[in-house]
Design an enzyme around this catalytic site. Structure first.
Site, PDB file in Angstrom:
ATOM      1  N   TRP A   9       0.813  -1.223   0.000  1.00 64.22           N
ATOM      2  CA  TRP A   9       0.000   0.000   0.000  1.00 64.22           C
ATOM      3  C   TRP A   9       0.849   1.276   0.000  1.00 64.22           C
ATOM      4  O   TRP A   9       0.304   2.382  -0.081  1.00 64.22           O
ATOM      5  CB  TRP A   9      -0.917   0.027   1.233  1.00 64.22           C
ATOM      6  CG  TRP A   9      -2.054  -0.944   1.162  1.00 64.22           C
ATOM      7  CD1 TRP A   9      -2.333  -1.837   0.166  1.00 64.22           C
ATOM      8  CD2 TRP A   9      -3.082  -1.117   2.149  1.00 64.22           C
ATOM      9  NE1 TRP A   9      -3.461  -2.555   0.472  1.00 64.22           N
ATOM     10  CE2 TRP A   9      -3.943  -2.135   1.687  1.00 64.22           C
ATOM     11  CE3 TRP A   9      -3.347  -0.521   3.378  1.00 64.22           C
ATOM     12  CZ2 TRP A   9      -5.064  -2.558   2.413  1.00 64.22           C
ATOM     13  CZ3 TRP A   9      -4.453  -0.940   4.107  1.00 64.22           C
ATOM     14  CH2 TRP A   9      -5.308  -1.951   3.613  1.00 64.22           C
ATOM     15  N   LYS A  10       2.139   1.132   0.175  1.00 59.27           N
ATOM     16  CA  LYS A  10       3.046   2.292   0.258  1.00 59.27           C
ATOM     17  C   LYS A  10       2.530   3.265   1.336  1.00 59.27           C
ATOM     18  O   LYS A  10       2.032   2.797   2.355  1.00 59.27           O
ATOM     19  CB  LYS A  10       3.191   2.972  -1.102  1.00 59.27           C
ATOM     20  CG  LYS A  10       3.459   1.954  -2.211  1.00 59.27           C
ATOM     21  CD  LYS A  10       3.872   2.576  -3.495  1.00 59.27           C
ATOM     22  CE  LYS A  10       3.879   1.508  -4.574  1.00 59.27           C
ATOM     23  NZ  LYS A  10       4.661   1.861  -5.735  1.00 59.27           N
ATOM     24  N   HIS A  93      12.821  -2.417  -1.661  1.00 57.25           N
ATOM     25  CA  HIS A  93      11.896  -1.874  -2.662  1.00 57.25           C
ATOM     26  C   HIS A  93      12.597  -0.717  -3.375  1.00 57.25           C
ATOM     27  O   HIS A  93      13.350   0.050  -2.750  1.00 57.25           O
ATOM     28  CB  HIS A  93      10.607  -1.395  -1.979  1.00 57.25           C
ATOM     29  CG  HIS A  93       9.540  -1.061  -2.967  1.00 57.25           C
ATOM     30  ND1 HIS A  93       9.531   0.136  -3.656  1.00 57.25           N
ATOM     31  CD2 HIS A  93       8.477  -1.759  -3.413  1.00 57.25           C
ATOM     32  CE1 HIS A  93       8.491   0.148  -4.477  1.00 57.25           C
ATOM     33  NE2 HIS A  93       7.834  -0.990  -4.350  1.00 57.25           N
ATOM     34  N   SER A 211       3.056  -2.424 -12.069  1.00 53.48           N
ATOM     35  CA  SER A 211       1.817  -2.132 -12.802  1.00 53.48           C
ATOM     36  C   SER A 211       0.964  -3.379 -13.074  1.00 53.48           C
ATOM     37  O   SER A 211       0.335  -3.493 -14.129  1.00 53.48           O
ATOM     38  CB  SER A 211       2.120  -1.389 -14.103  1.00 53.48           C
ATOM     39  OG  SER A 211       2.723  -0.141 -13.815  1.00 53.48           O
ATOM     40  N   GLY A 232       1.187  -2.836  -6.252  1.00 55.58           N
ATOM     41  CA  GLY A 232       1.144  -1.550  -5.554  1.00 55.58           C
ATOM     42  C   GLY A 232      -0.214  -0.893  -5.727  1.00 55.58           C
ATOM     43  O   GLY A 232      -1.184  -1.240  -5.056  1.00 55.58           O
ATOM     44  N   GLY A 233      -0.307   0.015  -6.687  1.00 58.87           N
ATOM     45  CA  GLY A 233      -1.515   0.821  -6.893  1.00 58.87           C
ATOM     46  C   GLY A 233      -2.816   0.027  -6.903  1.00 58.87           C
ATOM     47  O   GLY A 233      -3.780   0.410  -6.228  1.00 58.87           O
TER      48      GLY A 233
END
Ligand code: PEP
Length: 250
Positions: A9-10, A93, A211, A232-233
């Site tokens: 989730w950063k 990361h 991605s 991620g996103g």
């Protein structure tokens, strides 16, 4: 081996309310998942909200310090990560490497310390756009792998997870083609076999990250035969994340 899907989730989302919405959205979608496994890495401020809250979803930390304790303001130790209930921790990361100056040596200390305490380190590696342009992908990966796993003994090596995350693909919408991902998968497997032998190399999961979405995940877990993906996103959208897990649930 069942696919492993890791959510990073950063530094998102902004509020605990939003974080709960995402987490429990994923947890409820997981009821229909048969084999695939998921690990969610929320930001540290929200980690404790989710401990013991979803049986099928494991928790990981996005970062750690390698020292046991002491005067390291702002850092989180592996003992603290373990004590709070996490099983996994990301190391190396590309955002940590680039924005926070982490070196292969620091990342190696994190990997060693995580193994020492019984956590599973996810060693992230990947080339930048310039390195890809200069056809340095394999040289970069070899160095990051060798330095990252320096001193990792044979008996601990199967606890490590590798994540191939080409830097140019992270958060850009540009994905690595299945054939490049497969080439990297084979390359890393070969390097692991040389270091630890075939049996251990085969038991080490190699993930792809960069991605990933529900409409491209199969090119990694099926075509490139990766063990799973790091997302991620798209992991901030529970519906999309569950679609990714569903696609990899075989
Ligand atoms: C990541 O943060 O490791 C990542 C792969 O991000 P994204 O899926 O957004 O490219």
């Amino acid at each position: 081996m069942a696919s492993l899907i890791i959510a990073n989730w950063k530094m998102n989302p902004k509020t605990a309310k939003e974080a709960k919405k995402i987490f429990f959205g994923i947890a409820s979608g997981f009821r229909k998942i048969k084999k695939a496994q998921a690990v969610i890495c929320p930001p540290p401020a929200f980690l404790s909200l989710f401990i013991g809250k979803a049986k099928k979803v494991k928790l990981g930390a996005q970062n750690c310090h390698w020292e046991e304790k002491g005067a390291f303001t702002g850092e989180m130790s592996l003992a603290q990560i373990k004590d709070i209930g996490c099983r996994y921790v990301l190391a190396g990361h590309s955002e940590r490497r680039k924005l926070f100056g982490e070196t292969d040596e620091m990342i190696n200390k994190k990997v060693l310390a995580a193994l020492q305490i019984g956590l599973i380190p996810v060693l992230c590696m990947g080339e930048t756009a310039e390195e890809k342009e200069e056809e340095m992908t394999f040289r970069v990966l070899k160095e990051q792998l060798e330095k990252g796993l320096n001193g990792v003994a044979k008996k601990a090596a199967d606890k490590v997870i590798l994540a191939y995350e080409p830097v140019w693909a992270i958060g850009t919408g540009k994905v690595c083609g299945a054939s490049q991902a497969e080439e990297v998968n084979i390359f890393l497997k070969k390097a692991l076999t040389e270091k630890y032998g075939r049996k251990i190399a085969d038991s080490i999961s190699i993930l792809y990250g960069g991605s990933v979405k529900s409409d491209n995940v199969l090119s990694f877990v099926k075509d490139a035969k990766m063990s799973g993906v790091l997302v991620g996103g798209a992991s901030l959208d529970p519906k999309e994340f569950i679609k990714i897990v569903q696609a990899a649930d075989f």
